[in-house]
Design a protein around this motif. Sequence first.
Motif, short mmCIF file in Angstrom:
data_model
loop_
_atom_site.label_atom_id
_atom_site.label_comp_id
_atom_site.label_asym_id
_atom_site.label_seq_id
_atom_site.Cartn_x
_atom_site.Cartn_y
_atom_site.Cartn_z
N ARG A 102 50.24 21.52 41.05
CA ARG A 102 49.42 21.27 42.24
C ARG A 102 48.88 22.57 42.82
NH1 ARG A 102 53.38 17.20 43.04
NH2 ARG A 102 54.64 18.57 44.37
N VAL A 103 49.72 23.62 42.81
CA VAL A 103 49.28 24.92 43.31
C VAL A 103 48.20 25.51 42.41
CG1 VAL A 103 49.99 27.29 43.83
CG2 VAL A 103 51.51 25.39 44.40
N VAL A 104 48.41 25.42 41.09
CA VAL A 104 47.43 25.95 40.15
C VAL A 104 46.09 25.22 40.32
CG1 VAL A 104 46.84 26.14 37.70
CG2 VAL A 104 49.16 26.70 38.49
N ASP A 105 46.14 23.91 40.40
CA ASP A 105 44.90 23.14 40.55
C ASP A 105 44.18 23.50 41.84
OD1 ASP A 105 45.35 21.88 38.18
OD2 ASP A 105 46.16 20.03 39.05
N GLU A 106 44.94 23.70 42.93
CA GLU A 106 44.34 24.04 44.21
C GLU A 106 43.59 25.37 44.15
OE1 GLU A 106 45.84 25.31 48.71
OE2 GLU A 106 47.21 24.21 47.38
N VAL A 107 44.20 26.33 43.48
CA VAL A 107 43.57 27.66 43.38
C VAL A 107 42.35 27.61 42.48
CG1 VAL A 107 43.88 30.04 42.58
CG2 VAL A 107 45.69 28.92 43.89
N LEU A 108 42.50 27.01 41.31
CA LEU A 108 41.39 27.02 40.35
C LEU A 108 40.22 26.18 40.80
CD1 LEU A 108 43.29 26.85 36.93
CD2 LEU A 108 42.43 28.85 38.16
N ALA A 109 40.46 25.23 41.69
CA ALA A 109 39.38 24.37 42.16
C ALA A 109 38.37 25.13 43.01
CB ALA A 109 39.97 23.20 42.97
N VAL A 110 38.80 26.24 43.59
CA VAL A 110 37.89 26.98 44.49
C VAL A 110 37.31 28.20 43.81
CG1 VAL A 110 39.09 26.17 46.54
CG2 VAL A 110 39.81 28.32 45.48
N ARG A 111 37.58 28.42 42.55
CA ARG A 111 37.06 29.60 41.85
C ARG A 111 35.77 29.26 41.12
NH1 ARG A 111 40.42 34.02 41.50
NH2 ARG A 111 39.28 34.78 39.69
#
Length: 364
Positions: A355-364
Amino acid sequence: MATRDAPPPRAWRGVIEEFRAYLPVTPRTPLVTLLEGATPLLRASRLGRHLPGIEVYLKCEGQNPTGSFKDRGMTLAMSKALEEGSRAVLCASTGNTAAAAAAYASRAGLPCFVVVPAGGVAVGKLVQAMAQGARVVPVEGSFDEALRIVRESAPRFRLTLVNSVNPYRIEGQKTGAFEICDALGRAPDVLAIPVGNAGNITAYWRGFVQYHRDGRSAALPKMWGFQAAGAAPLVLGHPVERPETVASAIRIGRPASWDGAVAAARDSGGGFEAVTDEELLAARRLLAVEEGVFVEPSSAAPVAGLLKRAREGRLPGGIVAACVLTGHGLKDPESVLRTERRPEAVPATPEALERVVDEVLAVR
């Protein structure tokens, strides 16, 4: 790896031995060194996207032994103090001078006394001075008051003052200019540098002038000095009685090297400008996330200044600019914790991490 036919690479010997011909030393001068100098000059390619049309380099002085540019001057000041038979050394400091003085005094076997403004020194720097055996004396006042006290006290107590009013400090610090020229094969068009007590801009200009006179660089840079808006006496043209800024290293209202700094800016065709604390912190973060270079707030001043000039359409195109980043970010970790959200704990499961990885990569 050295081949059988090639000699091994020569080890760096510290700034005194490397630039002995340019420094006021003799064969009788004891060498007090921690092998300072030889700090990286990094091409800032990602940062350059925010500064279109110019080539930007970062002189990373935080990679000196105690984490700041102060080591360059302290190796020479402490070597000369030992040569002159000093019984102890004394300085006032906002932190970096204290850390360097403590380390080099320890190396020289000399007692060290450090006067600091109470509550005005970043914890990383204070811890360094304490750990390295200096006697730290907090005073109820600003850095400017601390400097006044030590300037009066040094001759009275027969101690060697190792602030930048000591001419050997400036002589040592000028070696940063030599290294930039050696790395680029020329002087930059612009040297952007933080200005607090103003010794470093004075020193760099001296170094550039000496290399130019010796034919080791064909031209001279414009010296752009950047101060914090709440501590900008050189920008305002008069002392600031109560300087205020998040950048503790340049929270100085009466620069000791005022005349030298003014001469450097005037003679080079440069000048002084102010940047806000918000601009300093934004530039500090940009350096960290774009270039992987972590600096204390004051060190971000030259980058903040270039970014400000670019936003305002005042940055000449086609220039090579070198930014002197004076101190490592671990000097002032509290400044990061005041502005960045602390990470929250998550369950120890792959799903929580996903969930953390998806949250970060979603905004890059």
